[in-house]
Design a protein around this motif. Structure first.
Motif, PDB file in Angstrom:
ATOM      1  N   SER A 126       0.846  -1.194   0.000  1.00 48.36           N
ATOM      2  CA  SER A 126       0.000   0.000   0.000  1.00 48.36           C
ATOM      3  C   SER A 126       0.881   1.245   0.000  1.00 48.36           C
ATOM      4  CB  SER A 126      -0.876  -0.030   1.265  1.00 48.36           C
ATOM      5  OG  SER A 126      -1.803   1.010   1.247  1.00 48.36           O
ATOM      6  N   ASN A 127       0.447   2.268  -0.715  1.00 54.66           N
ATOM      7  CA  ASN A 127       1.228   3.505  -0.807  1.00 54.66           C
ATOM      8  C   ASN A 127       2.691   3.263  -1.167  1.00 54.66           C
ATOM      9  OD1 ASN A 127      -0.922   5.176  -0.292  1.00 54.66           O
ATOM     10  ND2 ASN A 127      -0.650   5.028   1.938  1.00 54.66           N
ATOM     11  N   GLY A 128       2.900   2.411  -2.123  1.00 55.39           N
ATOM     12  CA  GLY A 128       4.251   2.184  -2.633  1.00 55.39           C
ATOM     13  C   GLY A 128       5.158   1.400  -1.711  1.00 55.39           C
ATOM     14  N   GLN A 129       4.605   0.752  -0.709  1.00 58.09           N
ATOM     15  CA  GLN A 129       5.474  -0.066   0.145  1.00 58.09           C
ATOM     16  C   GLN A 129       4.753  -1.258   0.763  1.00 58.09           C
ATOM     17  OE1 GLN A 129       6.866   2.479   3.262  1.00 58.09           O
ATOM     18  NE2 GLN A 129       4.838   3.222   3.764  1.00 58.09           N
ATOM     19  N   ASP A 130       5.562  -2.150   1.277  1.00 59.92           N
ATOM     20  CA  ASP A 130       5.063  -3.325   1.977  1.00 59.92           C
ATOM     21  C   ASP A 130       4.181  -2.853   3.141  1.00 59.92           C
ATOM     22  OD1 ASP A 130       4.809  -5.651   3.426  1.00 59.92           O
ATOM     23  OD2 ASP A 130       6.834  -6.343   2.925  1.00 59.92           O
ATOM     24  N   ALA A 131       2.997  -3.434   3.272  1.00 55.48           N
ATOM     25  CA  ALA A 131       2.084  -2.973   4.340  1.00 55.48           C
ATOM     26  C   ALA A 131       1.727  -4.117   5.300  1.00 55.48           C
ATOM     27  CB  ALA A 131       0.831  -2.377   3.709  1.00 55.48           C
ATOM     28  N   GLY A 132       2.545  -5.154   5.338  1.00 51.51           N
ATOM     29  CA  GLY A 132       2.301  -6.243   6.280  1.00 51.51           C
ATOM     30  C   GLY A 132       1.291  -7.244   5.755  1.00 51.51           C
ATOM     31  N   SER A 133       0.663  -7.971   6.687  1.00 50.79           N
ATOM     32  CA  SER A 133      -0.252  -9.048   6.283  1.00 50.79           C
ATOM     33  C   SER A 133      -1.618  -8.845   6.895  1.00 50.79           C
ATOM     34  CB  SER A 133       0.260 -10.402   6.784  1.00 50.79           C
ATOM     35  OG  SER A 133       1.519 -10.643   6.302  1.00 50.79           O
ATOM     36  N   PHE A 134      -2.598  -9.515   6.286  1.00 46.21           N
ATOM     37  CA  PHE A 134      -3.969  -9.424   6.779  1.00 46.21           C
ATOM     38  C   PHE A 134      -4.506 -10.850   6.930  1.00 46.21           C
ATOM     39  CE2 PHE A 134      -8.547  -9.086   6.201  1.00 46.21           C
ATOM     40  CZ  PHE A 134      -8.842  -8.095   7.121  1.00 46.21           C
ATOM     41  N   THR A 135      -5.207 -11.098   8.036  1.00 45.23           N
ATOM     42  CA  THR A 135      -5.759 -12.443   8.195  1.00 45.23           C
ATOM     43  C   THR A 135      -7.286 -12.387   8.324  1.00 45.23           C
ATOM     44  OG1 THR A 135      -5.452 -12.351  10.569  1.00 45.23           O
ATOM     45  CG2 THR A 135      -3.718 -13.451   9.324  1.00 45.23           C
ATOM     46  N   ALA A 136      -7.901 -13.438   7.895  1.00 51.08           N
ATOM     47  CA  ALA A 136      -9.359 -13.591   8.017  1.00 51.08           C
ATOM     48  C   ALA A 136      -9.644 -15.088   7.954  1.00 51.08           C
ATOM     49  CB  ALA A 136     -10.073 -12.865   6.876  1.00 51.08           C
ATOM     50  N   ASP A 137     -10.881 -15.474   8.273  1.00 50.82           N
ATOM     51  CA  ASP A 137     -11.211 -16.907   8.243  1.00 50.82           C
ATOM     52  C   ASP A 137     -11.333 -17.428   6.813  1.00 50.82           C
ATOM     53  OD1 ASP A 137     -11.255 -16.729  10.923  1.00 50.82           O
ATOM     54  OD2 ASP A 137     -13.447 -16.893  11.164  1.00 50.82           O
ATOM     55  N   TYR A 138     -11.821 -16.567   5.925  1.00 49.14           N
ATOM     56  CA  TYR A 138     -12.050 -16.975   4.531  1.00 49.14           C
ATOM     57  C   TYR A 138     -11.467 -15.927   3.588  1.00 49.14           C
ATOM     58  CZ  TYR A 138     -15.404 -20.265   6.495  1.00 49.14           C
ATOM     59  OH  TYR A 138     -15.987 -21.269   7.218  1.00 49.14           O
ATOM     60  N   PHE A 139     -10.992 -16.401   2.457  1.00 49.63           N
ATOM     61  CA  PHE A 139     -10.477 -15.491   1.422  1.00 49.63           C
ATOM     62  C   PHE A 139     -11.176 -15.793   0.094  1.00 49.63           C
ATOM     63  CE2 PHE A 139      -7.230 -15.409   4.597  1.00 49.63           C
ATOM     64  CZ  PHE A 139      -6.701 -14.123   4.549  1.00 49.63           C
ATOM     65  N   ILE A 140     -11.519 -14.725  -0.624  1.00 53.29           N
ATOM     66  CA  ILE A 140     -12.105 -14.921  -1.969  1.00 53.29           C
ATOM     67  C   ILE A 140     -11.338 -14.048  -2.958  1.00 53.29           C
ATOM     68  CG2 ILE A 140     -14.242 -15.038  -3.298  1.00 53.29           C
ATOM     69  CD1 ILE A 140     -15.808 -14.580  -0.713  1.00 53.29           C
ATOM     70  N   ALA A 141     -10.713 -14.699  -3.933  1.00 55.65           N
ATOM     71  CA  ALA A 141      -9.992 -13.946  -4.976  1.00 55.65           C
ATOM     72  C   ALA A 141     -10.996 -13.506  -6.036  1.00 55.65           C
ATOM     73  CB  ALA A 141      -8.918 -14.824  -5.600  1.00 55.65           C
ATOM     74  N   CYS A 142     -11.153 -12.186  -6.185  1.00 54.36           N
ATOM     75  CA  CYS A 142     -12.073 -11.612  -7.192  1.00 54.36           C
ATOM     76  C   CYS A 142     -11.322 -10.528  -7.951  1.00 54.36           C
ATOM     77  CB  CYS A 142     -13.307 -11.001  -6.528  1.00 54.36           C
ATOM     78  SG  CYS A 142     -14.209 -12.115  -5.465  1.00 54.36           S
ATOM     79  N   THR A 143     -10.128 -10.860  -8.394  1.00 57.78           N
ATOM     80  CA  THR A 143      -9.264  -9.824  -8.958  1.00 57.78           C
ATOM     81  C   THR A 143      -9.354  -9.735 -10.489  1.00 57.78           C
ATOM     82  OG1 THR A 143      -7.367 -11.321  -9.026  1.00 57.78           O
ATOM     83  CG2 THR A 143      -7.644 -10.028  -7.031  1.00 57.78           C
ATOM     84  N   GLY A 144     -10.293 -10.489 -11.093  1.00 59.01           N
ATOM     85  CA  GLY A 144     -10.481 -10.400 -12.550  1.00 59.01           C
ATOM     86  C   GLY A 144     -10.001 -11.660 -13.250  1.00 59.01           C
ATOM     87  N   GLY A 145     -10.433 -11.787 -14.517  1.00 56.50           N
ATOM     88  CA  GLY A 145     -10.220 -13.022 -15.277  1.00 56.50           C
ATOM     89  C   GLY A 145      -8.794 -13.262 -15.736  1.00 56.50           C
ATOM     90  N   LEU A 146      -7.911 -12.328 -15.581  1.00 53.18           N
ATOM     91  CA  LEU A 146      -6.488 -12.578 -15.835  1.00 53.18           C
ATOM     92  C   LEU A 146      -5.745 -12.622 -14.505  1.00 53.18           C
ATOM     93  CD1 LEU A 146      -6.088 -10.066 -18.799  1.00 53.18           C
ATOM     94  CD2 LEU A 146      -5.333 -12.449 -18.915  1.00 53.18           C
ATOM     95  N   GLU A 147      -6.108 -11.662 -13.640  1.00 58.08           N
ATOM     96  CA  GLU A 147      -5.346 -11.454 -12.406  1.00 58.08           C
ATOM     97  C   GLU A 147      -5.543 -12.576 -11.383  1.00 58.08           C
ATOM     98  OE1 GLU A 147      -3.516  -9.104 -13.142  1.00 58.08           O
ATOM     99  OE2 GLU A 147      -2.448  -8.577 -11.312  1.00 58.08           O
ATOM    100  N   ASN A 148      -6.708 -13.237 -11.377  1.00 57.39           N
ATOM    101  CA  ASN A 148      -6.901 -14.353 -10.442  1.00 57.39           C
ATOM    102  C   ASN A 148      -5.836 -15.415 -10.671  1.00 57.39           C
ATOM    103  OD1 ASN A 148      -9.077 -13.388  -8.993  1.00 57.39           O
ATOM    104  ND2 ASN A 148     -10.627 -14.500 -10.147  1.00 57.39           N
ATOM    105  N   SER A 149      -5.558 -15.716 -11.941  1.00 55.79           N
ATOM    106  CA  SER A 149      -4.533 -16.727 -12.254  1.00 55.79           C
ATOM    107  C   SER A 149      -3.159 -16.235 -11.796  1.00 55.79           C
ATOM    108  CB  SER A 149      -4.480 -17.006 -13.755  1.00 55.79           C
ATOM    109  OG  SER A 149      -5.634 -17.689 -14.165  1.00 55.79           O
ATOM    110  N   ARG A 150      -2.880 -14.957 -12.091  1.00 52.99           N
ATOM    111  CA  ARG A 150      -1.568 -14.414 -11.723  1.00 52.99           C
ATOM    112  C   ARG A 150      -1.359 -14.484 -10.216  1.00 52.99           C
ATOM    113  NH1 ARG A 150      -0.084  -8.008 -11.766  1.00 52.99           N
ATOM    114  NH2 ARG A 150       2.188  -8.153 -11.569  1.00 52.99           N
ATOM    115  N   LEU A 151      -2.359 -14.006  -9.471  1.00 52.61           N
ATOM    116  CA  LEU A 151      -2.267 -13.978  -8.008  1.00 52.61           C
ATOM    117  C   LEU A 151      -2.043 -15.388  -7.451  1.00 52.61           C
ATOM    118  CD1 LEU A 151      -2.776 -12.513  -5.209  1.00 52.61           C
ATOM    119  CD2 LEU A 151      -5.174 -13.151  -5.503  1.00 52.61           C
TER     120      LEU A 151
END
Ligand SMILES: Cc1cc2nc3c(=O)[nH]c(=O)nc-3n(C[C@H](O)[C@H](O)[C@H](O)COP(=O)(O)OP(=O)(O)OC[C@H]3O[C@@H](n4cnc5c(N)ncnc54)[C@H](O)[C@@H]3O)c2cc1C
Lengths: 479, 51
Positions: A194-219
């Motif tokens: 975030s803001n041009g630098q490493d911003a640490g990590s985020f945790t949650a119980d569930y994750f959903i990748a919704c970054t788009g039809g190209l970016e989901n594969s990349r991520l």
């Protein structure tokens, strides 16, 4: 709540059960569903409220194979995603699109159209659509189908107020999830930039990748590489079976009575094959868009027709002299046969500003598709003759076996596949509920889960699948 | 002269030649179906369009 930075979000005490990556039509729809069910959700959005060149730069990449759009042009990286410039053309995949086709390997979904139908009324509200009229068969081979040109809802604009006021949904802008960390059973965190630098990590119980039809594969490719297979344990199909809707002008038609088909506000009508015709000819699905030809174009068609069928050319000239609409261009968009070799790969040469490898997209149209285009036009032409509705001329480059023209639409900006839905873990990445095979808490949303593409624009189906996933997760999580 | 014609009289040959046009009248030619679909110069047409 909407936060303009990850720091601003951290300052409040909000514990999320679900972390959604991306605020396009998919992420926004799932977030609204979960929020409405009382489930606290964080939406991490890489871009801000507005377009910026700096943000788009993260989307740069290269394509190997057939000509394709620049990868930072064919999508948008800010709140609302590519809905900020989509055209709003809507139609849901047909039931036949979900079925396996014996003549096209690796087709067929683990769900049917009936599984998304219960969500279509919600989709109509979200996308502001009137009801679809049923298809009209004009022969045993061709259906006159409806494609609704909707007001093109910009998800960022339409839902900003609602999301800002929500107590259950926190949208965090300018926060790029560079990778997910996982142990082969669960995703443990998302690494942020975030803001041009490493911003640490985020945790949650569930994750959903919704970054788009190209970016989901990349991520997921990058995350899996970094986690030694801990994010997508069954990764054979990851990034593969990527699909588009190639779109080219395939010819012209002269019509006996243009008003035989109720055209839309832009004088267009749409036609697709029946399943029986696809089966008989062993071709994929396609959509023919009939567009009224401007006057100089009609004159060219008459000149051409005069050499072959002079009386008919005379008839067209007469129609033209009476100011009657009588000619159309035929644009064809078709379903690609799913091929494992069409795939998103991580570049070995280039990374973005956060150090994540850029996309190298491998994409080529196949022989089966070329046949689909040619036979599809023949099928349409034959129907027009048999029903005395008109005549079709197929473009020379197609009948002569020439190359695809390079100065045309090329494709639909529809990015599908890469994290396909399925039961065979060697040919799919997620199961029928969009959960990554072998993982307990990782889901994928958007057209990257499409097994096949059908012929129609994807977003109506994407939003229906998002409603379904939101519903499913609400039940899994319970409150 | 071939073996075949050497064996036939001149008269027989003449008769055969005269009979030819008449025979062709009885030959069953498939009548061209005016509704048949033809593809010419990329145009998908009815045969009758070509008239
Ligand atoms: C010019 C154009 C015209 C189109 N016209 C039509 C049409 O008429 N009909 C139709 O059905 N479809 C159309 N589409 C396709 C349509 O826009 C997409 O299908 C739709 O936007 C997909 O929604 P999505 O939410 O899955 O992905 P996207 O809209 O791509 O949204 C993904 C979001 O994720 C964010 N993001 C990306 N990576 C990360 C990350 N690592 N961390 C956090 N956030 C991230 C992005 O900033 C973006 O906001 C068109 C597309 C284009 C480009």
């Amino acid at each position: 709540m909407i936060f303009d930075s990850y720091e601003a979000f951290r300052a409040v005490n909000f514990t999320a059960k679900v972390c959604i990556l991306g605020s396009g039509p998919t992420g926004t729809t799932i977030a609204r569903k979960l929020g409405a069910a009382g489930i606290p959700v964080v939406v991490l959005e890489a871009g801000s409220r507005e377009f910026s060149d700096d943000s788009q730069d993260f989307y740069r990449g290269v394509t190997v194979g057939d000509p394709y759009f620049d990868l930072d042009i064919t999508r948008l990286r800010f709140m609302g995603g590519s809905s900020n410039h989509w055209a709003g053309w809507c139609r849901v995949l047909d039931s036949q699109d979900f079925e396996p086709k014996a003549w096209a390997p690796d087709t067929g979904w683990p769900i049917s159209r009936a599984d998304i139908e219960p969500y279509l009324s919600e989709v109509h509200d979200i996308l502001e659509l009137p009801d679809f009229r049923p298809d009209v068969p004009i022969s045993d081979d061709i259906r006159w189908v409806q494609l609704i040109k909707s007001p093109a809802v910009r998800f960022g604009e339409k839902f900003a107020d609602e999301l800002d006021k929500s107590r259950n949904v926190a949208v965090v802008l300018n926060t790029y999830a560079t990778e997910l960390a996982g142990d082969g059973r669960r995703v443990t965190s998302a690494k942020l930039w975030s803001n041009g630098q490493d911003a640490g990590s985020f945790t949650a119980d569930y994750f959903i990748a919704c970054t788009g039809g190209l970016e989901n594969s990349r991520l997921l490719l990058w995350s899996n590489q970094r986690s030694n297979g801990g994010v997508v344990p069954k990764a054979t199909a990851l990034g593969r079976y990527w699909m588009e809707h190639p779109t080219f002008e395939g010819g012209n038609a002269i019509l006996a009575d243009y008003s035989a088909f109720e055209v839309d506000a832009t004088n267009e009508a749409f036609f697709s094959p029946t399943l029986a015709a696809m089966e008989r000819l062993e071709i994929m699905n396609f959509g023919i868009r009939l567009i009224e030809t401007p006057y100089p174009g009609v004159k060219r068609i008459i000149a051409d027709l005069a050499c072959t069928a002079p009386e008919m050319a005379e008839w067209v000239s007469y129609q033209l002299s009476q100011d009657l609409r009588c000619a159309a261009q035929l644009y064809v968009a078709w379903e690609q046969a799913p091929l494992a070799s069409n795939q998103v790969q991580l570049s070995k040469a280039d990374v973005d500003h956060a150090g994540v490898p850029r996309i190298e997209l491998h994409w080529k149209k196949s022989e089966l598709e070329r046949r689909t285009l040619l036979e599809g036009l023949r099928l349409f032409g034959t129907t027009l003759v048999q029903k005395d509705l008109g005549r079709v001329r197929i473009a020379d480059w197609l009948t002569n076996g020439g190359d695809y023209p390079t100065n045309e639409e090329l494709a639909g900006h529809h990015h599908m596949g890469g994290t396909r839905m399925g039961t065979d873990v060697t040919k799919s990445v997620v199961d029928a509920n969009s959960k990554v095979h072998g993982m307990d808490n990782l889901y994928v949303g958007g057209s990257s889960v499409f097994c096949t593409s059908g012929e129609c624009n994807p977003t109506t189906t994407i939003v229906a699948l998002a409603c379904r996933l939101g519903d499913h997760l609400s039940k899994v999580i319970g409150v | 002269m071939s073996f075949f014609t050497r064996k036939m009289s001149r008269r027989t040959i003449m008769q055969a030649l005269i009979a030819l046009p008449a025979l062709s009248l009885f030959r069953k030619l498939p009548a061209a179906d005016p509704d048949a679909i033809v593809e010419i110069n990329g145009w998908i047409l009815k045969r009758s369009d070509l008239a």
